[in-house]
Design a protein around this motif. Structure first.
Motif, short mmCIF file in Angstrom:
data_model
loop_
_atom_site.label_atom_id
_atom_site.label_comp_id
_atom_site.label_asym_id
_atom_site.label_seq_id
_atom_site.Cartn_x
_atom_site.Cartn_y
_atom_site.Cartn_z
N GLU A 122 35.62 2.59 -74.61
CA GLU A 122 35.56 1.32 -73.88
C GLU A 122 36.86 1.05 -73.12
OE1 GLU A 122 32.68 1.19 -77.24
OE2 GLU A 122 34.83 1.58 -77.12
N ARG A 123 37.98 1.35 -73.74
CA ARG A 123 39.26 1.09 -73.09
C ARG A 123 39.44 1.94 -71.83
NH1 ARG A 123 43.51 -1.33 -76.12
NH2 ARG A 123 44.93 -0.61 -74.50
N ALA A 124 38.76 3.08 -71.77
CA ALA A 124 38.90 3.95 -70.60
C ALA A 124 38.42 3.28 -69.33
CB ALA A 124 38.14 5.26 -70.82
N ALA A 125 37.47 2.35 -69.44
CA ALA A 125 36.93 1.68 -68.26
C ALA A 125 37.80 0.50 -67.81
CB ALA A 125 35.51 1.19 -68.54
N LEU A 126 38.88 0.24 -68.52
CA LEU A 126 39.71 -0.94 -68.24
C LEU A 126 41.07 -0.58 -67.65
CD1 LEU A 126 38.90 -2.83 -71.57
CD2 LEU A 126 37.80 -3.14 -69.33
N VAL A 127 41.15 0.56 -66.99
CA VAL A 127 42.42 1.00 -66.39
C VAL A 127 42.77 0.09 -65.21
CG1 VAL A 127 43.67 2.90 -65.32
CG2 VAL A 127 41.89 3.37 -67.01
N PRO A 128 43.96 -0.51 -65.21
CA PRO A 128 44.36 -1.32 -64.05
C PRO A 128 44.52 -0.44 -62.82
CG PRO A 128 45.83 -1.67 -65.93
CD PRO A 128 45.00 -0.47 -66.25
N ILE A 145 39.89 9.64 -65.57
CA ILE A 145 39.13 9.38 -66.80
C ILE A 145 38.48 8.02 -66.73
CG2 ILE A 145 39.28 9.07 -69.30
CD1 ILE A 145 41.64 11.06 -69.27
N GLY A 146 39.22 7.02 -66.25
CA GLY A 146 38.67 5.67 -66.13
C GLY A 146 37.49 5.62 -65.19
N ASP A 147 37.60 6.29 -64.04
CA ASP A 147 36.49 6.31 -63.07
C ASP A 147 35.26 6.96 -63.68
OD1 ASP A 147 38.06 5.07 -61.19
OD2 ASP A 147 38.55 6.91 -60.10
N PHE A 190 43.64 7.13 -74.17
CA PHE A 190 42.89 5.93 -74.55
C PHE A 190 42.50 5.98 -76.04
CE2 PHE A 190 41.86 6.85 -70.09
CZ PHE A 190 42.33 5.68 -69.50
N PRO A 191 42.53 4.81 -76.70
CA PRO A 191 42.14 4.78 -78.11
C PRO A 191 40.62 4.75 -78.31
CG PRO A 191 42.81 2.59 -77.40
CD PRO A 191 43.07 3.52 -76.24
#
Length: 202
Positions: free
Chosen positions: A58-64, A18-20, A54-55
């Protein structure tokens, strides 16, 4: 391998996918031009599933990066109460920056993409600030317990100072790369730490 371990591995894989997808879509069409449905579709999940992870978009792009994050957890577990905390946190950051390999490793390339995008996408930068605050609060509480203190002022000061210095170094590094005059990330961080110490020395 236990069922719990397999579930966690699948969860992290889905989170990463999801982040990618979010990061790629943000690069292609901007944060405002991308919806949660777009991200979910690209990742092959439902919008309902997206919100289990993810809430916000935007937060989806910040996965460590998973492997690097696990290494950080190991290093934090090894911190001790009888050494200066800031010094130990700087050692943790140094190892993280080594793993970034000046943007050549997978986590390094990922971080560079996110930081570049943050400069042109205020909503993503705000989300990153909020996410960093959550992580700082959790780390400060962890260190407060480690040190056995009631007041979190000392741990908070050490964590915040370390984060600010590395943030400045990362921004300088990313800006220099974009300007076609790349600088070494580790050397930039070392210089930032030196200047910090000079500024507080009598």
């Amino acid at each position: 391998m236990t069922e719990t371990v397999l579930r966690e591995r699948r969860r992290r894989q889905t989170e990463r996918e999801i982040g990618d997808a979010a990061l790629l879509l943000f690069e292609q069409q901007g944060v405002d031009g991308t919806t949660v449905d777009d991200i979910a579709r690209a990742a092959g999940v439902s919008a309902r599933t997206f919100f289990r992870y993810f809430p916000s978009k935007e937060r989806a792009a910040l996965v460590p990066h998973t492997e690097l994050d696990e290494r950080v957890e190991e290093m934090l577990d090894s911190l001790v109460a009888d050494r200066p905390l800031l010094e130990q946190l700087e050692e943790v950051w140094c190892e993280i920056l080594v793993a970034l390999d000046d943007g050549r490793s997978e986590p390094g390339r990922l971080l560079l993409r996110v930081r570049r995008l943050m400069r042109s996408e205020p909503a993503l930068r705000l989300a990153a600030i909020g996410y960093d605050e959550e992580r700082v609060d959790a780390l400060v509480e962890r260190l407060r317990v480690l040190l056995g203190v009631d007041d979190d002022l000392g741990p908070r000061l050490a964590v915040t100072t370390a984060a600010v210095v590395v943030g400045v170094a990362l921004d300088r590094w990313a800006d220099a790369r974009d300007a076609g005059r790349p600088v070494d990330l580790l050397a930039t961080y070392a210089e930032a730490r030196r200047l910090l110490r000079e500024s507080v020395s009598p």
